[in-house]
Design a protein around this motif. Structure first.
Motif, mmCIF file in Angstrom:
data_model
loop_
_atom_site.group_PDB
_atom_site.id
_atom_site.type_symbol
_atom_site.label_atom_id
_atom_site.label_comp_id
_atom_site.label_asym_id
_atom_site.label_seq_id
_atom_site.Cartn_x
_atom_site.Cartn_y
_atom_site.Cartn_z
ATOM 1 N N SER A 82 0.780 -1.242 0.000
ATOM 2 C CA SER A 82 0.000 0.000 0.000
ATOM 3 C C SER A 82 0.810 1.289 0.000
ATOM 4 O O SER A 82 0.448 2.242 -0.696
ATOM 5 N N SER A 125 -6.817 -7.884 1.202
ATOM 6 C CA SER A 125 -6.291 -7.166 2.365
ATOM 7 C C SER A 125 -7.370 -6.338 3.044
ATOM 8 O O SER A 125 -8.360 -5.958 2.418
ATOM 9 N N THR A 205 1.810 -0.433 4.853
ATOM 10 C CA THR A 205 1.470 0.602 5.824
ATOM 11 C C THR A 205 1.259 -0.008 7.203
ATOM 12 O O THR A 205 1.280 0.698 8.214
HETATM 13 N N1 SER Z 1 0.085 -5.118 4.978
HETATM 14 C C1 SER Z 1 -0.392 -4.513 3.788
HETATM 15 C C2 SER Z 1 0.082 -3.136 3.631
HETATM 16 O O1 SER Z 1 0.356 -2.528 4.635
HETATM 17 C C3 SER Z 1 -1.893 -4.473 3.802
HETATM 18 O O2 SER Z 1 -2.356 -5.541 3.089
HETATM 19 O O3 SER Z 1 0.152 -2.668 2.549
#
Ligand code: SER
Length: 338
Positions: A82, A125, A205
């Motif tokens: 992300s 996600s 993130t």
């Molecule tokens: N852990 C992933 C991210 O922070 C979220 O799917 O992008």
């Protein structure tokens, strides 16, 4: 047999791939082939039949894989996470959406060539959600799959759309043709932030939690980029890998959804900090809030409702917050940086 029957893992050198290869190599007698731009760690390379270096955007390469191998199970893990996706949104769209479309076409053609449906596992996600403000997030509680599907990130948009693409390939593929035959059996897990003891994430993130733990074990100071009260769901990597394998093995008729929430624990950043400081006394963890990345975390749910995954395919995480730290993260990470 003309072609060898294998399992294909894209993005295999990433964090989930690392755990999945180790676990899958123990369980399957089928060969594993991997596709990634980055090489596998040498120890992992030994566990796979063939490591293909290349891109999911390279259609010619996918054609060559099709001609050489009979694939009936795909774990399509390749993606830009992300934070990185916000820096280069066009590239994110290419990799995350066009790449996934290529892999769905690949699976359909594979299935047409050998006459069986190709089981296609896709990690989505919590980024597929978007809550408009903290008050709403506080009131929303355990968010269900069909609620708050209004992502604010490129990555979240990509993931949500690809869930729909997968559903299309499985349930509505070429619906107007005289004899439409889908050969894709798409199944998707909506992961929370994943925390691995073996690898450090990059470009996500939710990275503050794993970064905090790994920095403390390495005796390095760490400035957490979200507020102490920031709260999203997390999961220990072994449970994440197990979820993918369980969903892959579930009988199709048991599945009532395309995308399933899975959750395990949902500490605030400060609750993570507390256990880390207890485990690594003297750890220097401070806060330097990046309001923009904080904004993304604030748009993600504080918790998820994973009743469907529990009912349909028996999802049951082994690690709650305490066990994740005391039995998995802390001992394994300590050993790693010894
Ligand atoms: N852990 C992933 C991210 O922070 C979220 O799917 O992008």
């Amino acid at each position: 047999m003309l072609r060898k029957t294998v399992v294909l893992i894209t993005g295999a050198s990433g964090e989930i791939g690392h755990g999945l290869i180790t676990r899958l190599a123990r369980q399957t007698d089928r060969g594993i082939i991997t596709l990634d731009l980055a090489p596998l760690e040498p120890a992992l390379g030994k566990l796979v039949q063939r490591e293909i270096s290349g891109s999911i955007l390279d259609s010619n390469l996918l054609q060559r894989v099709l001609s050489e191998y009979e694939v009936d199970l795909v774990f399509h893990l390749a993606a830009l996470l992300s934070t990185r996706s916000e820096i280069t949104p066009m590239t994110a769209h290419q990799v995350n959406v066009e790449g996934t479309l290529n892999m769905l076409e690949f699976a359909q053609h594979q299935g047409e060539s050998h006459g069986r449906a190709v089981t296609f596992l896709y990690p989505s996600s919590i980024a597929a959600y978007g809550l408009p403000d903290l008050t709403t997030k506080g009131k929303a509680g355990k968010v269900k799959e069909d609620e708050w599907n209004h992502p604010i990130t490129m990555y979240g948009c990509n993931k949500l759309y690809c869930e729909h693409l997968g559903d299309y390939y499985t349930n509505h593929y070429k619906q107007l043709s005289a004899d439409p035959v889908s050969r894709v059996d798409f199944r998707c897990v909506r992961f929370p932030g994943l925390i691995s003891a073996a690898t450090v994430p990059s470009g996500g993130t939710s990275d503050y939690a794993p970064e905090m733990i790994h920095a403390a074990a390495r005796k390095q100071p760490y400035a957490c980029f979200v507020r102490p009260d920031a709260r999203i769901p997390f999961m220990a990597m072994p449970d994440g890998v197990e979820a993918l394998l369980q969903l892959a093995a579930a009988p199709r008729e048991k599945l009532t959804r395309t995308a399933y929430n899975v959750g395990a624990f949902n500490p605030s950043a400060d609750e993570v900090r507390e256990v880390v400081v207890k485990a690594f006394p003297g750890a220097q963890i401070t806060y330097k809030v990046d309001t923009k990345r904080q904004g993304i975390v604030d748009s993600w749910p504080a918790d998820v409702n994973d009743c469907s995954a529990r009912q349909d395919w028996g999802f049951a995480p082994q690690y709650n917050f305490d066990r994740a730290f005391s039995e998995y993260l802390i001992p394994t990470i300590r050993e790693r940086y010894r």
